[in-house]
Write a protein that holds these residues in place. Structure first.
Motif, PDB file in Angstrom:
ATOM      1  N   ALA A   1       0.041  12.333   5.067  1.00 56.77           N
ATOM      2  CA  ALA A   1      -0.106  11.223   4.365  1.00 56.77           C
ATOM      3  C   ALA A   1      -1.060  10.993   4.269  1.00 56.77           C
ATOM      4  O   ALA A   1      -1.761  10.147   3.489  1.00 56.77           O
ATOM      5  N   ALA A   2      -0.877   9.921   5.532  1.00 54.08           N
ATOM      6  CA  ALA A   2      -2.204   8.707   5.788  1.00 54.08           C
ATOM      7  C   ALA A   2      -3.614   9.760   5.861  1.00 54.08           C
ATOM      8  O   ALA A   2      -3.617  10.796   6.943  1.00 54.08           O
TER       9      ALA A   2
ATOM     10  N   SER B   1       0.767  -1.113   0.790  1.00 50.86           N
ATOM     11  CA  SER B   1       0.056  -0.335   0.005  1.00 50.86           C
ATOM     12  C   SER B   1       0.844   1.316  -0.603  1.00 50.86           C
ATOM     13  O   SER B   1       1.832   1.013   1.237  1.00 50.86           O
TER      14      SER B   1
ATOM     15  N   TYR C   1     -16.528   7.572   3.808  1.00 44.58           N
ATOM     16  CA  TYR C   1     -16.058   8.688   4.277  1.00 44.58           C
ATOM     17  C   TYR C   1     -17.292   9.575   4.036  1.00 44.58           C
ATOM     18  O   TYR C   1     -18.073  10.577   4.385  1.00 44.58           O
TER      19      TYR C   1
ATOM     20  N   TYR D   1      -9.001  14.699   1.118  1.00 42.43           N
ATOM     21  CA  TYR D   1      -7.331  15.382   0.596  1.00 42.43           C
ATOM     22  C   TYR D   1      -7.804  15.876  -0.310  1.00 42.43           C
ATOM     23  O   TYR D   1      -9.821  16.324  -0.577  1.00 42.43           O
TER      24      TYR D   1
ATOM     25  N   ARG E   1      -1.468  13.562  -3.668  1.00 41.06           N
ATOM     26  CA  ARG E   1      -2.793  13.490  -2.210  1.00 41.06           C
ATOM     27  C   ARG E   1      -2.469  14.636  -1.228  1.00 41.06           C
ATOM     28  O   ARG E   1      -1.257  13.560  -0.608  1.00 41.06           O
TER      29      ARG E   1
HETATM   30  N1  GLU Z   1      -7.221   4.704   3.769  1.00 36.68           N
HETATM   31  C1  GLU Z   1      -5.824   5.310   4.101  1.00 36.68           C
HETATM   32  C2  GLU Z   1      -5.622   6.271   3.672  1.00 36.68           C
HETATM   33  O1  GLU Z   1      -5.818   6.204   1.777  1.00 36.68           O
HETATM   34  C3  GLU Z   1      -5.215   5.018   5.760  1.00 36.68           C
HETATM   35  C4  GLU Z   1      -3.904   4.037   4.907  1.00 36.68           C
HETATM   36  C5  GLU Z   1      -4.637   2.822   4.242  1.00 36.68           C
HETATM   37  O2  GLU Z   1      -5.426   2.171   4.736  1.00 36.68           O
HETATM   38  O3  GLU Z   1      -4.637   3.141   2.739  1.00 36.68           O
HETATM   39  O4  GLU Z   1      -4.345   7.299   3.243  1.00 36.68           O
END
Ligand code: GLU
Ligand code: PMP
Length: 413
Positions: free
Chosen positions: A39-40, A16, A215, A336, A388
């Motif tokens: 970032a997070a 990820s 969300y 975001y 992002r």
């Molecule tokens: N969904 C959040 C993000 O995009 C947390 C990290 C993940 O699980 O991807 O930053």
């Protein structure tokens, strides 16, 4: 000695990107660097007290044994009641609800339960980094539907219609969107639902909707969220995915759920139960009571956090619009912004390295200004031209970050 090797699956799967950048920022901070992390995608708030208290009580009362795999009847019923009264999804009982290890694993299990090899997932891109790898792990094929910032990163009904084939299995929608920060209006959702209903009645009989609504409570500008699963024409073929991570500031708790009404919904949830019983066995037992507390008595806390996100959205938009060359739609939901930074490709950072991609851009920003953002590449589509920025952090951090960001942009030559 020759390496013992890894499965083709394990070799192929990407980590990820969002979690990777968040970890990089954490590591730099541990080394003493004053990193500002955007970032997070996780709220900076502590979980509301009533939820924490309910869990402490549950632990002290000895709720430490295995729970039913898909959740206690009370917790599943609380989710079913919430989706019925708030989201207007018809015909839901607790047998139509699965509680699992975060929205992420609920999505994973939905893909596992739905996809046969070669079946297609219609995915608007850019989209969250985990969807495509999860489809891949289930043996499915992603059919990306490209979107752009000019149209709020949304697919049109015509675009969806022309992407549908007899192999179409899932239309995956995430509104409000990570990473785009935009969302579909109720009218747009109705039009998309109509396309799915038509296709399911003709060339794509196995087509269903998976709607990631994590969300749903973080909305700006007086917008309202509609659950596509509340639209009669598709209600019986929509799997709604949600969780407590974002609205209740509970990312570390790992509570998510999936729901789908009707006979088929019951079958699907039972299949998810079989899969979950062989994988995680479900979430910790002592968290079960907190689910009802969160869903039933924390509206004021959720609103307070949503109001704070709205102030942050306004602030970051105002600051970003002052920086020449920043192009992005205004935040409508989630936390975001996803600006196009391709105008800066071809320029050089202060150490003379050329910025040739969003990855280079994010790397240089981290190295030169200790500001962490996620490069858009792994979100797919035009994401490779974007970064992002998560604004789930304090207004002070946003102001400090935007000072650094403006300085970084000004220094590119
Ligand atoms: N969904 C959040 C993000 O995009 C947390 C990290 C993940 O699980 O991807 O930053
Ligand atoms: N969907 C989207 C769009 C997300 O941004 C996230 C955040 N990581 C999730 C699902 C899953 O969140 P969690 O597993 O924490 O419930």
């Amino acid at each position: 000695m020759k390496s013992a090797g890894l499965s083709t699956r394990a070799q192929a799967v990407r980590p990820s990107a969002t979690l990777a950048v968040a970890q990089k920022a954490r590591t730099m901070r541990a080394r003493g660097v004053d990193v500002l992390s955007f970032a997070a995608g996780e709220p900076d708030f502590v979980t509301p007290e009533p939820i924490r208290e309910a869990t402490i009580r549950a632990l002290n009362e000895g709720l430490t044994h295995y729970a039913p795999t898909l959740g206690t009847p009370e917790a599943r019923a609380a989710v079913a009641e919430k989706l019925t009264s708030e989201n207007m999804i018809p015909g839901l009982g607790l047998e139509h609800v699965a509680i699992g290890v975060g929205g992420k694993h609920c999505l994973y299990l939905a893909m596992q339960a739905l996809l046969d090899p070669g079946e297609e997932v219609l995915l608007p891109v850019p989209s969250w980094v985990s969807y495509a790898p999860q489809v891949q792990l289930a043996g499915g094929t992603v059919v990306p539907m490209p979107t752009t910032g000019e149209t709020g990163f949304k697919v049109s009904p015509e675009q969806l219609r022309s992407a549908i084939s007899p192999r179409s299995r899932i239309f995956l929608i995430n509104s409000p969107s990570n990473p785009c920060g935009t969302m579909y209006s109720p009218e747009e959702l109705r039009a998309l639902a109509e396309v799915v209903a038509e296709a399911a009645a003709s060339m794509a009989p196995r087509l269903v909707i998976v709607s990631d609504e994590i969300y749903e409570k973080i909305l700006y500008g007086g917008r309202t969220h509609l659950s596509i699963g509340s639209i009669n024409a598709v209600a019986q073929r929509t799997v709604t995915i949600n969780g407590l991570s974002k609205a209740y500031a509970m990312t570390g708790w790992r509570v998510g759920y999936s729901a789908c009404p009707g006979d088929w919904g019951r079958e699907l949830i039972a299949a998810i139960g079989r899969l979950q019983s062989q994988m995680t066995s479900g979430i910790p037992t002592f968290i079960m009571p907190a689910i009802r507390v969160a869903l039933e008595s924390c509206d004021a806390e959720v609103q307070r956090m949503a109001d704070a996100f709205a102030r942050r959205a306004e602030l970051i938009e105002r600051r970003l619009r002052q920086i020449p060359g920043m192009r992005f739609p205004s935040p409508e939901g989630a936390f975001y912004v996803f600006p196009d930074v391709s105008d800066f490709f071809g320029k050089k950072d202060q150490s003379g390295h050329e910025i040739a991609s969003a990855i280079d851009f994010a790397d240089a920003l981290l190295t030169e200004q200790a500001m962490a953002v996620v490069p858009g590449d792994d979100f797919g589509g035009c994401g490779e031209n974007h970064i992002r920025i998560s604004f789930a952090c304090s207004e002070d951090q946003i102001n400090a970050g935007m000072d650094r960001f403006a300085e970084f942009i000004g220094s590119l030559g």
